[in-house]
Design a protein around this motif. Structure first.
Motif, mmCIF file in Angstrom:
data_model
loop_
_atom_site.group_PDB
_atom_site.id
_atom_site.type_symbol
_atom_site.label_atom_id
_atom_site.label_comp_id
_atom_site.label_asym_id
_atom_site.label_seq_id
_atom_site.Cartn_x
_atom_site.Cartn_y
_atom_site.Cartn_z
ATOM 1 N N GLY A 6 0.802 -1.212 0.000
ATOM 2 C CA GLY A 6 0.000 0.000 0.000
ATOM 3 C C GLY A 6 0.836 1.264 0.000
ATOM 4 N N SER A 7 2.049 1.193 -0.486
ATOM 5 C CA SER A 7 2.943 2.344 -0.502
ATOM 6 C C SER A 7 3.432 2.569 -1.925
ATOM 7 N N LYS A 8 4.228 3.579 -2.127
ATOM 8 C CA LYS A 8 4.784 3.862 -3.446
ATOM 9 C C LYS A 8 6.158 4.515 -3.293
ATOM 10 N N LEU A 9 6.959 4.361 -4.330
ATOM 11 C CA LEU A 9 8.322 4.900 -4.335
ATOM 12 C C LEU A 9 8.285 6.362 -4.778
ATOM 13 N N GLU A 10 8.914 7.228 -3.975
ATOM 14 C CA GLU A 10 9.004 8.650 -4.283
ATOM 15 C C GLU A 10 10.466 9.000 -4.547
ATOM 16 N N ILE A 11 10.729 9.566 -5.731
ATOM 17 C CA ILE A 11 12.102 9.857 -6.145
ATOM 18 C C ILE A 11 12.240 11.341 -6.461
ATOM 19 N N GLU A 12 13.227 11.955 -5.850
ATOM 20 C CA GLU A 12 13.592 13.342 -6.145
ATOM 21 C C GLU A 12 15.051 13.354 -6.590
ATOM 22 N N SER A 13 15.315 14.048 -7.696
ATOM 23 C CA SER A 13 16.682 14.002 -8.217
ATOM 24 C C SER A 13 16.989 15.265 -9.013
ATOM 25 N N ALA A 14 18.241 15.620 -9.017
ATOM 26 C CA ALA A 14 18.749 16.719 -9.839
ATOM 27 C C ALA A 14 20.032 16.248 -10.494
ATOM 28 N N GLN A 15 20.143 16.427 -11.791
ATOM 29 C CA GLN A 15 21.300 15.911 -12.518
ATOM 30 C C GLN A 15 22.590 16.579 -12.025
ATOM 31 N N GLY A 16 23.553 15.714 -11.667
ATOM 32 C CA GLY A 16 24.839 16.197 -11.173
ATOM 33 C C GLY A 16 24.858 16.476 -9.690
ATOM 34 N N GLU A 17 23.692 16.380 -9.007
ATOM 35 C CA GLU A 17 23.628 16.678 -7.572
ATOM 36 C C GLU A 17 23.267 15.472 -6.726
ATOM 37 N N GLY A 18 22.618 14.492 -7.299
ATOM 38 C CA GLY A 18 22.279 13.303 -6.533
ATOM 39 C C GLY A 18 20.797 12.986 -6.579
ATOM 40 N N THR A 19 20.425 11.883 -5.917
ATOM 41 C CA THR A 19 19.046 11.367 -5.946
ATOM 42 C C THR A 19 18.623 10.959 -4.550
#
Length: 487
Positions: free
Chosen positions: A454-467
């Motif tokens: 009942g959950s979901k994967l949340e991804i935040e990322s910026a190219q060259g800065e990390g994830t």
């Protein structure tokens, strides 16, 4: 036959039957009323003639003790001619009911005379040729004699009026039916218009136009049916869209799987053939064997990930109480001894409801992806925190969430790629992933496992800065209902 025509036909039949019955009743009611009035007048006329005969008999000179037959005939003649127009028809009979006098045209049998007794009136309606008459009979006592007086009253006009009434009503009924058919045609067309629109919508959808909707032209039950049909069409269109997306996704999956198999197999076959067909020096032999080993390991990893995804979808998750501290200890023991990265673990102690093996798989895949996206010596943070007010749907119900988080400072992911990275076999940097035995299945597996929880994967990322990859699990308590959490 179309429904509108059936409606028109049955309405016409019902109107015709109703008009026929009502017309028959009305004309006959008028006829009976007129006939009863004529009967009353005929009986009154008989009573008047009876009284006039008795009065005239009293004025006859008495030569005999009884009234003579000749005097009876003379009085009857005077009574017949004394009426307006002189058109009276009467008949007088003696005590033995033998006719003493009868007007010209008084042609009938003696049935009524046989039924007539003393101090009694009787009548009947008879037909003679094309004429109808009311025959009345009564007894007359005059100067010691008991005579019988009969009269005939012509009531043919009453019957003619009934015939005329039926004729006029039939013509009027035909006109009313014709007018009613025209009106009912438009009413039936109006009432069945929603059905025709639904039929058109059904045909359009059957032809493949799933976006077509029926026009709602009324607010009655048919209008509600149209609205429900449109809702059903929307749900069907959505389902078909999902099926088409799933089919396309499967086609893309098969294509990507075939491509991912072809690349390592080509390398394995090529280097194996080189080792088999020619004698190589030690360095080239080692390099060839190393390529075979590396690509073989990548195939092994890919097959194991695919197997994990299929098993996860089939078996589901078995939730139980998992201590987060124990989970983080397992991760530390697994990654810290052989890590060439700076791994920082930070964990708040709590109890979550999860399948421990599947939850370990998610975290291992996220940490492994962070390591692959980072340069040696880079810092990777693995954290776990209790979250108040987990989401808006469950806010204020006293339940808390626990958020797992894996953050790296590596190459990052372009913004346009974020929506695709959870697809099977999708890799942002394919050369980098393959060099580290990546198959593009780790995040797809994580997405499937979290969906079971009942959950979901949340991804935040910026190219060259990390994830930063995170997901939310429910904090477990003593009264946790696992089935409810799973649903």
């Amino acid at each position: 036959m179309k429904f509108s025509r059936k409606l028109l036909l049955w309405t016409t039949i019902i109107i015709a039957i109703t008009l026929s019955l009502s017309g028959f009743y009305f004309v006959n009611y008028v006829f009976r009323t007129s006939l009863e009035r004529e009967i009353e007048q005929a009986l009154d006329e008989n009573s008047i003639l009876r009284f006039a005969f008795q009065t005239a008999a009293l004025n006859v000179p008495l030569k005999y003790d009884l009234l003579q037959d000749g005097s009876v005939e003379q009085i009857a003649t005077n009574l017949e001619t004394s009426g307006q127009g002189g058109g009276r028809l009467l008949r007088l009979s003696n005590e033995e009911k033998r006719v003493l006098y009868a007007s010209d045209g008084f042609e009938t049998d003696d049935a009524l005379l046989a039924q007539t007794g003393e101090s009694q009136y009787s009548y009947r309606v008879i037909q003679s040729g094309s004429h109808y008459y009311i025959q009345t009979g009564s007894s007359v006592n005059a100067l010691g004699r008991g005579l019988y007086l009969e009269t005939l009253r012509d009531v043919s006009q009453v019957f003619e009026e009934r015939t005329t009434g039926f004729t006029v009503y039939r013509r009027l009924m035909v006109l009313m039916l014709a007018f009613g058919i025209v009106i009912m045609y438009f009413i039936a067309s109006r009432l069945t218009k929603p059905i025709r629109l639904l039929m058109k919508a059904t045909k359009e959808m059957a032809a493949g136009d799933y976006g077509y909707r029926a026009q709602q032209v009324s607010r009655d039950e048919l209008g509600q049916l149209t609205q429900d049909f449109n809702h059903m069409a929307e749900a069907l269109e959505k389902t078909i869209g999902q099926l088409e997306e799933e089919v396309q996704s499967r086609e893309e999956f098969v294509g990507a799987f075939a491509h991912e198999l072809k690349t390592p197999l080509t390398s394995i076959i090529g280097y194996a053939d080189m080792l088999r067909s020619r004698k190589l020096d030690e360095e080239k032999s080692f390099r060839s064997a190393n390529y075979i080993y590396t690509e073989g390991k990548r195939l092994e990893t890919m097959s194991l990930r695919l197997l994990d995804i299929m098993v996860t979808k089939k078996e589901g998750a078995r939730l139980q109480r998992v201590l987060t501290e124990t989970l983080f200890e397992y991760l530390q023991s697994m990654f810290l001894p052989n890590a060439d990265m700076e791994l920082a673990f930070c964990c708040e102690q709590a109890m979550v409801a999860a399948d421990p093996s599947l939850l370990q798989t998610v975290l291992v895949n996220l940490i492994d992806n962070a390591c692959k996206a980072s340069e040696p010596g880079s810092r990777i943070e693995i954290e776990g925190h209790i979250v108040e007010e987990a989401d808006q749907e469950n806010a204020g119900n006293g339940r808390k969430g626990y958020r797992f988080l894996v953050r790296d400072h590596g190459i990052g992911i372009p913004e346009g790629e974020l929506s695709k990275i959870t697809q099977a076999f999708y890799m942002v940097d394919k050369s980098r992933s393959r060099s580290r035995n990546g198959a593009g299945l780790g995040l797809a597996l994580c997405t499937e496992i979290l969906a079971l929880h009942g959950s979901k994967l949340e991804i935040e990322s910026a190219q060259g800065e990390g994830t930063t990859a995170s997901f939310l699990m429910w904090e477990d308590r003593k009264e946790v209902a696992y089935e409810e959490i799973h649903s």
